[in-house]
Design a protein around this motif. Structure first.
Motif, short mmCIF file in Angstrom:
data_model
loop_
_atom_site.label_atom_id
_atom_site.label_comp_id
_atom_site.label_asym_id
_atom_site.label_seq_id
_atom_site.Cartn_x
_atom_site.Cartn_y
_atom_site.Cartn_z
N ALA A 117 129.80 47.11 -26.04
CA ALA A 117 130.68 47.88 -26.91
C ALA A 117 132.14 47.65 -26.58
O ALA A 117 133.02 47.78 -27.45
CB ALA A 117 130.34 49.37 -26.81
N ALA A 118 132.44 47.29 -25.34
CA ALA A 118 133.82 46.99 -24.94
C ALA A 118 134.22 45.57 -25.32
O ALA A 118 135.37 45.17 -25.07
CB ALA A 118 133.97 47.19 -23.44
N GLY A 119 133.30 44.81 -25.89
CA GLY A 119 133.61 43.43 -26.28
C GLY A 119 133.54 42.44 -25.15
O GLY A 119 133.91 41.28 -25.31
N LEU A 120 133.00 42.87 -24.01
CA LEU A 120 132.97 42.01 -22.83
C LEU A 120 131.83 41.01 -22.86
O LEU A 120 131.80 40.08 -22.04
CB LEU A 120 132.88 42.86 -21.56
N LEU A 121 130.87 41.20 -23.77
CA LEU A 121 129.72 40.31 -23.83
C LEU A 121 129.71 39.42 -25.07
O LEU A 121 128.70 38.76 -25.34
CB LEU A 121 128.42 41.14 -23.77
N ASP A 122 130.80 39.39 -25.80
CA ASP A 122 130.85 38.55 -26.99
C ASP A 122 130.65 37.09 -26.61
O ASP A 122 131.40 36.52 -25.79
CB ASP A 122 132.19 38.70 -27.70
N GLY A 123 129.62 36.47 -27.17
CA GLY A 123 129.32 35.07 -26.91
C GLY A 123 128.76 34.80 -25.53
O GLY A 123 128.64 33.64 -25.14
N ARG A 124 128.37 35.85 -24.80
CA ARG A 124 127.90 35.67 -23.43
C ARG A 124 126.44 36.11 -23.30
O ARG A 124 125.95 36.93 -24.08
CB ARG A 124 128.77 36.48 -22.46
N PRO A 125 125.72 35.57 -22.31
CA PRO A 125 124.33 35.98 -22.08
C PRO A 125 124.29 37.32 -21.35
O PRO A 125 125.17 37.66 -20.56
CB PRO A 125 123.78 34.86 -21.21
N ALA A 126 123.23 38.08 -21.61
CA ALA A 126 123.06 39.38 -20.96
C ALA A 126 121.60 39.80 -21.08
O ALA A 126 120.83 39.24 -21.87
CB ALA A 126 123.96 40.43 -21.60
N THR A 127 121.24 40.81 -20.31
CA THR A 127 119.91 41.39 -20.45
C THR A 127 120.01 42.89 -20.29
O THR A 127 121.07 43.45 -19.94
CB THR A 127 118.92 40.79 -19.43
N THR A 128 118.92 43.56 -20.58
CA THR A 128 118.80 45.00 -20.41
C THR A 128 117.31 45.31 -20.32
O THR A 128 116.48 44.40 -20.28
CB THR A 128 119.47 45.76 -21.57
N HIS A 129 116.95 46.58 -20.26
CA HIS A 129 115.53 46.94 -20.25
C HIS A 129 114.84 46.36 -21.48
O HIS A 129 115.39 46.38 -22.58
CB HIS A 129 115.39 48.47 -20.23
N TRP A 130 113.63 45.86 -21.29
CA TRP A 130 112.95 45.18 -22.40
C TRP A 130 112.78 46.07 -23.62
O TRP A 130 112.78 45.57 -24.76
CB TRP A 130 111.60 44.61 -21.95
N ARG A 131 112.65 47.39 -23.43
CA ARG A 131 112.50 48.28 -24.59
C ARG A 131 113.77 48.31 -25.44
O ARG A 131 113.72 48.63 -26.63
CB ARG A 131 112.17 49.70 -24.13
N GLU A 132 114.91 48.04 -24.84
CA GLU A 132 116.19 48.14 -25.53
C GLU A 132 116.72 46.80 -26.00
O GLU A 132 117.70 46.74 -26.74
CB GLU A 132 117.22 48.78 -24.60
#
Length: 333
Positions: A117-132
């Motif tokens: 939401a802060a725009g820090l992941l635009d165009g970047r790889p990331a992960t989170t809990h599989w449910r989300e």
């Protein structure tokens, strides 16, 4: 000394909130000196509600984040507009904007929503809990969400899956900063595994289809009773009483993948169950799961979750696999 600032948001999950202090706080140099200091703050410096039945009192507000070397954002179960709309509340947005360039930023589990939401992941790889993961990808379309890994290290921004994956990520950071010897000492002190590769898959159990449901569910249930048999796509279509082309199209629409890929996944899931619950040799597990040989099982298991059968079995042995001294009894190779 490296200063870590942990931001506790309303609804914070206490377990993950405590991970940075526990892992980084256990890191010591060869002379016994602490390598990190860990300080917790809230956005306004006031107590925060937790996911549990208590509040937490902190001594700092989010201006702390502009002074630290690493920022960690644990998950919250009440992210509100952050998760629903991809929008940061004003005070949180200002606090994140004040973080100095070059500061390492870490998100655990749904803390990834905050970074996105802060725009820090635009165009970047990331992960989170599989449910989300699916929801995160739909909400932030420019983020490259990987739902199948424990954590993602993208240099100055790191994200992890849920719960214990936060431990894996913090240990990885210690290892990256100070090497394996110190990271292994931390793991030993905290009585946790010293290493689970970030590329290792999240262990996800999938629901069994209801044979009374419409569509291809009855055929899925039929196949699950015959995983050791050489079931073909034509066999599945014949059971569903439609053409192969129609069955493939319906199956993909309902399940989101092809029948062949689904069948391999079910066989791998059965093999995982057998590795967890039996002492069978790998070749016997492979045969019973319809994967042929131990070599084939190793290839499929590694492709699916990134580990070998032996490593998987060691991780998921039931309690009965240990004697009263805590030493695991031998299992077949």
């Amino acid at each position: 000394m490296h200063h870590v600032g942990v931001l506790a948001l309303d609804g914070v999950v206490p377990f993950e909130l405590g991970i940075p202090a526990r892992i980084f706080g256990a890191a010591r140099s060869a002379t016994g000196s602490p390598l990190y200091s860990v300080t917790t703050c809230s956005v306004d410096g006031h107590p925060v509600r937790t996911e549990a039945d208590y509040r937490l009192t902190v001594s700092h507000d989010a201006s702390l984040l502009a002074t630290v070397d690493t920022v960690v954002i644990p998950p919250s179960h009440t992210l509100g507009p952050i998760r629903d709309e991809g929008r940061l509340p004003g005070p949180l947005r200002e606090a994140l904007a004040a973080i100095r360039p070059g500061t390492r930023i870490v998100a655990i589990c749904t803390g990834t929503y905050v970074l996105a939401a802060a725009g820090l992941l635009d165009g970047r790889p990331a992960t989170t809990h599989w449910r989300e993961a699916g929801h995160l990808q739909r909400l932030f379309t420019t983020t490259r969400v990987d739902p199948d890994v424990l954590f993602v290290d993208d240099g100055d921004i790191l994200t992890s899956a849920g719960v214990a994956a936060g431990i894996d990520l913090c240990l990885h950071i210690v290892r990256r900063d100070h090497g394996s010897d110190i990271a292994n000492d931390v793991a030993r002190s905290c009585v946790v595994p010293p290493w689970r590769d970030g590329g290792q898959a999240q262990y996800i159990r999938r629901p069994v289809p209801d044979p009374s449901a419409p569509g291809t569910a009855p055929t899925q249930a039929w196949v699950l009773e015959r995983l050791a048999e050489p079931v073909t796509l034509a066999d599945m279509a014949a059971h569903a009483r439609v053409s192969v082309r129609t069955f493939t199209r319906r199956f993909r629409d309902e399940v989101g993948t092809s029948p062949g890929r689904w069948l391999v996944r079910q066989r791998v899931d059965l093999a995982r169950h057998l590795l967890e619950t039996t002492d069978w040799p790998v070749d016997r597990v492979a045969s019973h799961a319809g994967l042929g040989t131990g070599v084939s099982l190793r290839q499929h298991l590694h492709a699916a979750i990134g580990v070998t059968p032996q490593a998987y079995r060691r991780t998921f042995r039931p309690a009965s696999a240990a004697d009263v001294t805590g030493r695991p009894r031998p299992v077949a190779p």
